[in-house]
Every structure is written in C-alpha cells, then in structure tokens.
Write an enzyme that holds these catalytic residues in place. Structure first.
Site, PDB file in Angstrom:
ATOM      1  N   CYS A 140       8.333  -1.297  19.714  1.00 45.19           N
ATOM      2  CA  CYS A 140       7.507  -0.099  19.496  1.00 45.19           C
ATOM      3  C   CYS A 140       7.469   0.851  20.699  1.00 45.19           C
ATOM      4  O   CYS A 140       7.603   2.061  20.522  1.00 45.19           O
ATOM      5  CB  CYS A 140       6.075  -0.468  19.117  1.00 45.19           C
ATOM      6  SG  CYS A 140       5.959  -1.545  17.687  1.00 45.19           S
ATOM      7  N   CYS A 169       4.245  -7.194   4.754  1.00 44.58           N
ATOM      8  CA  CYS A 169       3.921  -7.801   3.457  1.00 44.58           C
ATOM      9  C   CYS A 169       5.142  -8.483   2.861  1.00 44.58           C
ATOM     10  O   CYS A 169       5.064  -9.587   2.334  1.00 44.58           O
ATOM     11  CB  CYS A 169       3.378  -6.751   2.490  1.00 44.58           C
ATOM     12  SG  CYS A 169       1.824  -6.054   3.037  1.00 44.58           S
ATOM     13  N   CYS A 200       1.013   3.152  18.938  1.00 43.80           N
ATOM     14  CA  CYS A 200      -0.379   2.685  19.024  1.00 43.80           C
ATOM     15  C   CYS A 200      -0.981   2.777  20.423  1.00 43.80           C
ATOM     16  O   CYS A 200      -1.939   3.505  20.660  1.00 43.80           O
ATOM     17  CB  CYS A 200      -0.479   1.248  18.523  1.00 43.80           C
ATOM     18  SG  CYS A 200       0.274   1.031  16.901  1.00 43.80           S
ATOM     19  N   CYS A 238       0.782  -6.192  14.675  1.00 40.78           N
ATOM     20  CA  CYS A 238       1.154  -6.126  13.265  1.00 40.78           C
ATOM     21  C   CYS A 238       2.575  -6.601  13.013  1.00 40.78           C
ATOM     22  O   CYS A 238       2.957  -6.806  11.872  1.00 40.78           O
ATOM     23  CB  CYS A 238       0.951  -4.720  12.716  1.00 40.78           C
ATOM     24  SG  CYS A 238       2.244  -3.568  13.170  1.00 40.78           S
ATOM     25  N   CYS A 265      -5.399  -0.109  30.855  1.00 34.24           N
ATOM     26  CA  CYS A 265      -4.873  -1.140  29.953  1.00 34.24           C
ATOM     27  C   CYS A 265      -5.941  -1.626  28.969  1.00 34.24           C
ATOM     28  O   CYS A 265      -7.112  -1.771  29.310  1.00 34.24           O
ATOM     29  CB  CYS A 265      -4.359  -2.294  30.800  1.00 34.24           C
ATOM     30  SG  CYS A 265      -4.061  -3.799  29.865  1.00 34.24           S
ATOM     31  N   CYS A 307       4.829   1.628   3.858  1.00 35.38           N
ATOM     32  CA  CYS A 307       6.186   1.599   4.409  1.00 35.38           C
ATOM     33  C   CYS A 307       7.008   2.762   3.867  1.00 35.38           C
ATOM     34  O   CYS A 307       7.792   3.372   4.606  1.00 35.38           O
ATOM     35  CB  CYS A 307       6.857   0.258   4.118  1.00 35.38           C
ATOM     36  SG  CYS A 307       6.148  -1.101   5.067  1.00 35.38           S
ATOM     37  N   CYS A 342      -2.802  -2.737  20.614  1.00 38.99           N
ATOM     38  CA  CYS A 342      -1.836  -3.257  19.634  1.00 38.99           C
ATOM     39  C   CYS A 342      -2.524  -4.320  18.803  1.00 38.99           C
ATOM     40  O   CYS A 342      -3.171  -5.216  19.339  1.00 38.99           O
ATOM     41  CB  CYS A 342      -0.626  -3.851  20.375  1.00 38.99           C
ATOM     42  SG  CYS A 342       0.447  -4.847  19.314  1.00 38.99           S
ATOM     43  N   CYS A 347      -6.046  -6.026  23.017  1.00 42.30           N
ATOM     44  CA  CYS A 347      -4.630  -5.670  22.838  1.00 42.30           C
ATOM     45  C   CYS A 347      -3.787  -6.939  22.669  1.00 42.30           C
ATOM     46  O   CYS A 347      -3.835  -7.853  23.486  1.00 42.30           O
ATOM     47  CB  CYS A 347      -4.116  -4.862  24.028  1.00 42.30           C
ATOM     48  SG  CYS A 347      -2.420  -4.346  23.783  1.00 42.30           S
ATOM     49  N   HIS A 388       4.075  -5.691  25.549  1.00 43.29           N
ATOM     50  CA  HIS A 388       3.614  -5.759  26.934  1.00 43.29           C
ATOM     51  C   HIS A 388       4.760  -5.567  27.932  1.00 43.29           C
ATOM     52  O   HIS A 388       4.593  -4.943  28.970  1.00 43.29           O
ATOM     53  CB  HIS A 388       2.979  -7.147  27.081  1.00 43.29           C
ATOM     54  CG  HIS A 388       2.182  -7.387  28.311  1.00 43.29           C
ATOM     55  ND1 HIS A 388       1.017  -6.714  28.611  1.00 43.29           N
ATOM     56  CD2 HIS A 388       2.364  -8.278  29.310  1.00 43.29           C
ATOM     57  CE1 HIS A 388       0.519  -7.191  29.745  1.00 43.29           C
ATOM     58  NE2 HIS A 388       1.319  -8.133  30.184  1.00 43.29           N
ATOM     59  N   CYS A 391       5.373  -1.777  27.997  1.00 44.22           N
ATOM     60  CA  CYS A 391       4.219  -0.890  27.808  1.00 44.22           C
ATOM     61  C   CYS A 391       4.039   0.057  28.999  1.00 44.22           C
ATOM     62  O   CYS A 391       4.078  -0.370  30.154  1.00 44.22           O
ATOM     63  CB  CYS A 391       2.959  -1.727  27.643  1.00 44.22           C
ATOM     64  SG  CYS A 391       1.500  -0.729  27.385  1.00 44.22           S
ATOM     65  N   CYS A 413       0.843  -1.198   0.000  1.00 43.37           N
ATOM     66  CA  CYS A 413       0.000   0.000   0.000  1.00 43.37           C
ATOM     67  C   CYS A 413       0.876   1.244   0.000  1.00 43.37           C
ATOM     68  O   CYS A 413       0.381   2.350   0.144  1.00 43.37           O
ATOM     69  CB  CYS A 413      -0.909   0.001   1.211  1.00 43.37           C
ATOM     70  SG  CYS A 413      -0.015   0.186   2.760  1.00 43.37           S
ATOM     71  N   CYS A 428       3.346  -3.168  10.289  1.00 44.24           N
ATOM     72  CA  CYS A 428       2.533  -2.628   9.215  1.00 44.24           C
ATOM     73  C   CYS A 428       2.140  -1.199   9.544  1.00 44.24           C
ATOM     74  O   CYS A 428       1.186  -1.008  10.260  1.00 44.24           O
ATOM     75  CB  CYS A 428       1.296  -3.505   9.038  1.00 44.24           C
ATOM     76  SG  CYS A 428       0.335  -3.112   7.578  1.00 44.24           S
TER      77      CYS A 428
HETATM   78  S1  SF4 Z   1      -2.197  -2.007  26.841  1.00 42.50           S
HETATM   79 FE1  SF4 Z   1      -1.622  -3.963  25.887  1.00 42.50          FE
HETATM   80  S2  SF4 Z   1       0.617  -4.037  25.932  1.00 42.50           S
HETATM   81 FE2  SF4 Z   1      -0.041  -2.409  27.327  1.00 42.50          FE
HETATM   82  S3  SF4 Z   1      -0.187  -3.423  29.338  1.00 42.50           S
HETATM   83 FE3  SF4 Z   1      -2.225  -3.548  28.434  1.00 42.50          FE
HETATM   84  S4  SF4 Z   1      -2.222  -5.533  27.387  1.00 42.50           S
HETATM   85 FE4  SF4 Z   1      -0.092  -5.044  27.794  1.00 42.50          FE
HETATM   86  S1  SF4 Z   2       0.097  -2.684  16.211  1.00 42.94           S
HETATM   87 FE1  SF4 Z   2       1.476  -3.352  17.852  1.00 42.94          FE
HETATM   88  S2  SF4 Z   2       3.270  -4.174  16.788  1.00 42.94           S
HETATM   89 FE2  SF4 Z   2       2.135  -2.937  15.310  1.00 42.94          FE
HETATM   90  S3  SF4 Z   2       3.058  -0.891  15.424  1.00 42.94           S
HETATM   91 FE3  SF4 Z   2       1.311  -0.900  16.833  1.00 42.94          FE
HETATM   92  S4  SF4 Z   2       2.198  -1.461  18.827  1.00 42.94           S
HETATM   93 FE4  SF4 Z   2       3.714  -2.011  17.256  1.00 42.94          FE
END
Ligand code: SF4
Ligand code: SF4
Ligand code: HEM
Lengths: 402, 231
Positions: A285, A166, A297, A307, A270, A73, A304, A276, A242, A245, A70, A204
């Site tokens: 990330c 991809c 994200c 991806c 959370c 990237c 999340c 998630c 996680h 995070c 797409c 992605c």
């Molecule tokens: S938001 Fe997602 S990555 Fe962050 S603590 Fe909660 S489950 Fe884990």
């Molecule tokens: S969806 Fe998850 S793995 Fe993908 S960019 Fe967002 S936080 Fe990172």
C-alpha cells in the site's frame, strides 16, 4: 525501442476516447511494472503487451464474477475523479462479463459469459465471498446458486484471481457469527475438488493496480506470479506496511499519536498506539498507494486496519475477526460471551497474584512461619504409611522411638 | 529454628552469575515489553526494541548455557549439606521429592503444620524451575516469530500459521509475559517469605547457619550455627 513507438495508435485512440492520455497510460505501466518487480525498463514491454492484446484480441479474456460483496472492489476499480487507467485498460482489453460494469444485461450477457466459459482460456476474477449457507441458497443470481456459478466458471478458467478479502477468505462477510456460511474462493474450490490455480489478492477493497499487474504478469511471462503460503503474489505482499511507511521515522523516535484530535495527530506522528496494524500487515500500500496513486490509509491519517491480512484456508482467519477493534493494539479476546482485551486479562492475573500472595503472606505470619519457617517433619508421610517400602527408613526409626 | 543451613555448594559462583543475568535481562525484557505493547511515554521506541531483542538473545543464550552447565558443574544435593552431585540430577526430581507433592500443597494451604522434607527444592519450586527453561524457549520462539529478520524462516512461519497469524502470535507472546510475571512474583515470594537467607546466598554467596541434613538418609542430623543463630 522507445516508448512512443510501442503505444500503437489503435490503443492510444481507444484510451483517449475514454479520457486517458498516453502519458497517464505509460505512468500506469510503470506502476504495473513496480508491482510485478520489474524496473522502468520493462514499461515498453508492458505497454506493448497491452497494446497487442487490445488490437489483436489475443489477451486472455476476463470474467468478473460478483458474489457476496459490497461491490467496493468494483468501485475501487471504477474510481471516479480522474479517469482510472486500470479500469479502462481492463475493460477495453478483456472484460467479457461483469455484473456491475458490463453495458449489456440479462440473457445476452449471460450467454456471452457462457460462451467465454465454454471457449476456456480465460482468467476468472471473483469479487466477494462464496456463500455456502442454506446449501448455497444464501446467494442466488439469475436463478442459480452462487456456489454453482463459481464452481462452473472456475472449472475451465486458466486461473482464478480472488479479488479482495471477501473472495480470499470470506473477509468481513465471514466475520463471526457468519450466519450465511461465507468462505473464500480457494477454500470453496478445494472443498469441491476443483484444482484451478488461485491467486489471492486480499485488501478491503482490492487495489486495482494489483489486478492488472497479475493479468499483465500472466500475459508477459505466460505464468502466474510467485505466491506466498497464503497464495498472495510475493512481490505485492512480501513486505509489511510498517517497512515502507512514511511515518516510520516517528515510530523509531517514539513520536506517537495517542488520541485523535491531538497536537500529535496534527504533526503526523506514528499511529501505533491508536491501533495501527502496519507492523504485522503485509502489503505494498505505501508504494502503490490508492485511488490512482492519490494517497493511502496511513498517509491520510487512519491507522492501518490490517485489511490485507488473509488466511484463505482457515476459518476465522479473516481480517475483521483477526484485527478488530481497529483502534486498539491487540484484537479482542472472547472467552465464552465475555469480550475483552488481552491487557485486561493480564492486569487481572497480575492483580490476583498480588492479592493472593499478600493474603498468603499474612497466613504465613499467623502460622508463625515468618521469618523462620515451620519445624521439619520427622518423616515423610508416604514412608510412615508404607513402612515396609519406605524410601528413607532411618527417618522412621527415630519416629518410632518417640 | 527450622532452617536448613545455606552453604555455598547450593549455588556455585557460575550459577549465581547466570541468575544475575536472568534477573537483569528479565527486568529489561518486561519493561521494554510493556513499552512495545503500549508506548506509555514518548521517545523510547527505537531503544526499547533494540534492548528487547538484545536481551531476548541474552536470556536465551543464558538459558541454554545454564542447561549445558548443569551437566558439568556440581551442586549440593539439598539445603543443609555440602554433599554434591551433578547439577542436573539436583535440578530434576530427586528421590527425596518422591511422594511429597501433596505434602507441599497441604503445607502451603495451611493444612499441614510441619515443613515437608525435600531434596534440593521442594516439589512446587522444582516443577516451576523445570518449567522455566521450557517457557523461556517458547518465549524466544514466539519472539523470533515476531522479529522481521527471522519471522519468514520456515520454522517460525510454520508456528505463526499454526496459531492463525502474527496478531495471535503477539497476543501469545504478551500473555506469556504475564506468565513470567506471575512466576517471578511467586518465586520471589516463596524464596523470601521464610527469611532472606536464600536470597543472600543466591545473589552474594553469603553462607548462613542452620540445620544440617543428610540427603542419603533423608534426615535432619543436627545444627551448624556458623555463629548466626543463638538458641
Ligand atoms: S503509522 Fe503504522 S505502519 Fe506507519 S510507522 Fe506507525 S505503526 Fe508503522
Ligand atoms: S488498511 Fe492497511 S492493508 Fe488495508 S488498504 Fe489500508 S494500509 Fe493497506
Ligand atoms: C521472558 C521475557 C520476555 C518478555 C517478558 C517479553 C515481552 C514482550 C512484550 C510484552 C512484547 C509486546 C507485545 C505486544 O503487546 O505487541 C514483546 C514484543 C517482542 N518480543 Fe518479547 N518478551 C520476552 C522475551 C523475548 C525474547 C526471548 C525474544 C526474542 C529473542 C523477544 C522478541 C520480541 C519481539 C521481536 C517483539 C516484537 C517487537 C516489535 O514488534 O517491535 N522477546 N515482548
């Protein structure tokens, strides 16, 4: 050596002409250092490597091929807003060919690409899935099959960097039913017997800092980074979302968002119940973040989607098939044409057991077996049928007497 | 009356203890498992995960211990007798179970009136109890493949790659919970539908009178009322 010594005027001038200050450049080198597991002490080395590359042209040239994608990237790399250091650096240093970013067009760039390929010693970045459908005719560029373009360019490269999901395993292009036969670069090259090493950078889109860090790692150390079993750099994909995070404290305390638009969402709790995939998604990330370090994200409130999960050599391992729906805890399960959630199947199994056992219980009652069971058989049916071979002959004697 | 007598030898104290541990661990694991799957009330995740992994290890160790003890402890060869044998022999299919599988199915489908004869446990129970340790070890395997400290170990990572990633591993672990729930429902039902005496002996060691049975001859021999039953 101090940092200001290493940023030679040549590179500084080139960067400043593109709107990147020295400060931004050094900060960027810091991010790169972090991505390849080096401390800030390595910043001067990184800056120097880039600078030597810029001024001497010794940096490995880079070809950026776009297949079925797409262009996200490329977009990710060419972020607008603040001048994106990663793009500028990559473009200035090495980018000999890119469908989207190259200033030239037509035969002249195709020729430049061809020259680079013939000279060898380049890094090949591939964005997008390889389309094997219709014998490779699902995707054609400049009169050529995409499959042939990739195979040809990969043959002479020192390394292939599969850029974005991809390119890694087909990504969303390979999501079921995948009519065009999208596959990842690594699987494709393997099927063609091409042994050029592949570095997989899923997500992605891809995070541009990762690309630069792989390229710089190669420049500094003359080798590719350590890879995990999915061909991803260990240092980038070695921990889960996680693990790092900022909402993790809420997770442990059991403070969750159950519904978007709720008070809990406003409190930044959370996102686990709204699907998630952070606990099972490996990527840095939360550390490198996105859009030139602006945010990412979960930080801006989206669960999340997983991806960056990847399974380069396994069809159906792409992140969409594995993780959709993105706002449910588990992916869907497909049984024939029936699409459902694991919890529904569980509830059906549990419900069936309750109904079946209750019904059976009434049957037992009717048969007079509650609460004392039925009378024992005198002899085993098999023994009765095979008296000569009977396991327990004594039971038969009695039976026979009756 | 048609019960075999329930003697202590069927379930020696040590096996009553392992059974208690299984019960408690299973309740905790299923409750916290449901909670980890979807945290249906606030404020419990840290405790739920801690308890889950703790009791996960407890039930695994208990399972292995139970298997080892089966080679060391004697148990009654069947109901209605005090004749003992090494427990593993009574756990595995016995001579008294041979050719009886179909009879048991017919009995439970109401296609056979008489209660089938057996050794220790009828054929359906026997198969279930043989499957339990296998299922438990598999549960532990999928669980440890999800647990961060062990997930990366080659032994577990191999399985995760085989099933196509952690998402699938989680779903398998989750479905396996329903297998255990289904097992437990059938187990509790069958153990109690023909009276509570089996539960009393299993949990408290309370003996109960009934028919006597000679496992060598495979035959009901008489009655030992132990003051419980009036004719
Ligand atoms: S938001 Fe997602 S990555 Fe962050 S603590 Fe909660 S489950 Fe884990
Ligand atoms: S969806 Fe998850 S793995 Fe993908 S960019 Fe967002 S936080 Fe990172
Ligand atoms: C038979 C008893 C068990 C049951 C019923 C059970 C049930 C569950 C369930 C329902 C989940 C949530 C899965 C999801 O929906 O995401 C889970 C997660 C988990 N289980 Fe089990 N489990 C059992 C045994 C074990 C064992 C023996 C171990 C390991 C020693 C284990 C380790 C785990 C781990 C590590 C998780 C993930 C927790 C997390 O992500 O925080 N479980 N279990």
């Amino acid at each position: 050596m101090t940092t200001h010594e290493v940023t030679a005027p040549a590179l500084t001038n080139m960067l400043e002409a593109r709107g990147v200050t020295r400060r931004q450049f050094l900060k960027f080198c810091g991010v790169v250092a972090a991505s390849i597991g080096l401390t800030e002490a390595a910043i001067p080395d990184i800056a120097r490597a880039l600078e030597i590359g810029a001024t001497s042209g010794k940096l490995a040239p880079v070809i950026w091929l776009e297949q079925s994608s797409c262009t996200g990237c490329t977009e990710s790399l060419a972020q607008v807003g603040s001048p994106d250091v990663a793009t500028v650096v990559l473009e200035l240093l090495s980018l000999n060919y890119s469908e989207t970013l190259s200033a030239g067009a037509g035969h002249s760039v195709e020729q430049a690409k061809e020259d680079t390929i013939n000279a060898g010693g380049y890094i090949l970045l591939i964005e997008g899935a390889v389309m094997e459908g219709w014998d490779g005719n699902a995707l054609r560029i400049a009169e050529e099959k995409g499959t042939d373009i990739v195979a040809h360019a990969a043959q002479n490269a020192v390394a292939v960097v599969a850029t974005g999901s991809c390119a890694v395993d087909g990504g969303f292009c390979a999501a079921k039913p995948n009519p065009a036969g999208a596959v990842g670069v690594q699987a494709f090259l393997k099927s063609r017997g091409i042994n050029t090493p592949v570095v997989n950078l899923p997500a992605c889109p891809v995070n541009p800092e990762w690309i630069i860090s792989v390229v710089v790692d190669y420049l500094l150390l003359g080798k590719l980074p350590d890879l995990d079993k999915y061909g991803r750099p260990v240092l980038i994909f070695g921990q889960t979302i996680h693990d790092n995070c900022p909402r993790r404290g809420h997770f442990e305390n059991g403070e969750f968002v159950y519904r978007f638009g709720s008070e809990e969402e406003a409190k930044g709790y959370c996102l686990y119940p709204v699907g998630c995939k952070g606990p099972q998604t490996y990527s840095n990330c939360p550390i490198v973040r996105w859009n030139d370090g602006a945010s990412w994200c979960v930080e801006y409130g989206a669960p999340c989607a997983g991806c960056s999960c990847a399974n380069p050599l396994k069809a159906g391992g792409n992140w969409v098939d594995v993780n959709a729906p993105f706002q449910k805890r588990h992916r869907v399960v497909k049984i024939g044409s029936w699409i459902t959630q694991p919890s529904t199947i569980g509830a059906i199994v549990g419900g069936f057991m309750v109904v079946a056992l209750t019904a059976h219980g009434f049957g037992m009652k009717l048969a007079g077996r509650v609460p004392s069971g039925a009378e024992f058989e005198k002899a085993r049916a098999w023994d009765v049928k095979h008296p000569d071979k009977a396991l327990f002959p004594k039971t038969l004697k009695k039976d026979g007497d009756e | 009356m048609a019960h075999l007598a329930h003697y202590k030898e069927a379930h020696p104290t040590v096996f009553r203890v392992t059974h208690w541990i299984n019960l408690i661990a299973m309740i905790v694991l299923i409750f916290t498992g449901f909670y980890i799957h979807f945290p249906f009330f606030a404020g419990f995740m840290g405790i739920a995960r801690g308890a889950h992994i703790f009791f996960g290890f407890i039930i695994l160790i208990n399972c292995i211990l139970r298997i080892i003890l089966a080679f060391m402890v004697d148990t009654a060869q069947s109901g209605g007798t005090r004749k003992v044998d090494k427990d593993y022999k009574n756990w595995l299919p016995q001579k008294q179970n041979r050719h009886q599988g179909l009879q048991w199915i017919k009995y439970y489908l109401f296609m056979k009136k008489d209660h089938p004869l057996s050794g220790k446990y009828g054929v359906p129970q026997k198969l279930a109890y043989l499957a339990v340790p296998v299922l438990l070890l598999f549960m532990g395997y999928t669980g440890l493949a999800l647990w961060a400290p062990t997930a990366d170990m080659a032994f577990f990572a191999w399985g995760t790659a085989l099933v196509g990633g952690i998402m699938n591993q989680r779903i398998i672990h989750y479905f396996m919970m329903w297998v255990f729930i289904a097992f437990t429902m059938i187990h509790v039902y069958l153990a109690n539908i023909e009276g509570f005496a089996p539960s009393k002996i299993m949990f408290f060691g309370t003996e109960h009178g009934g028919l006597t049975y000679d496992p060598d001859d495979g035959v009901v021999t008489g009655i030992d009322e132990m003051g419980h039953e009036k004719k």
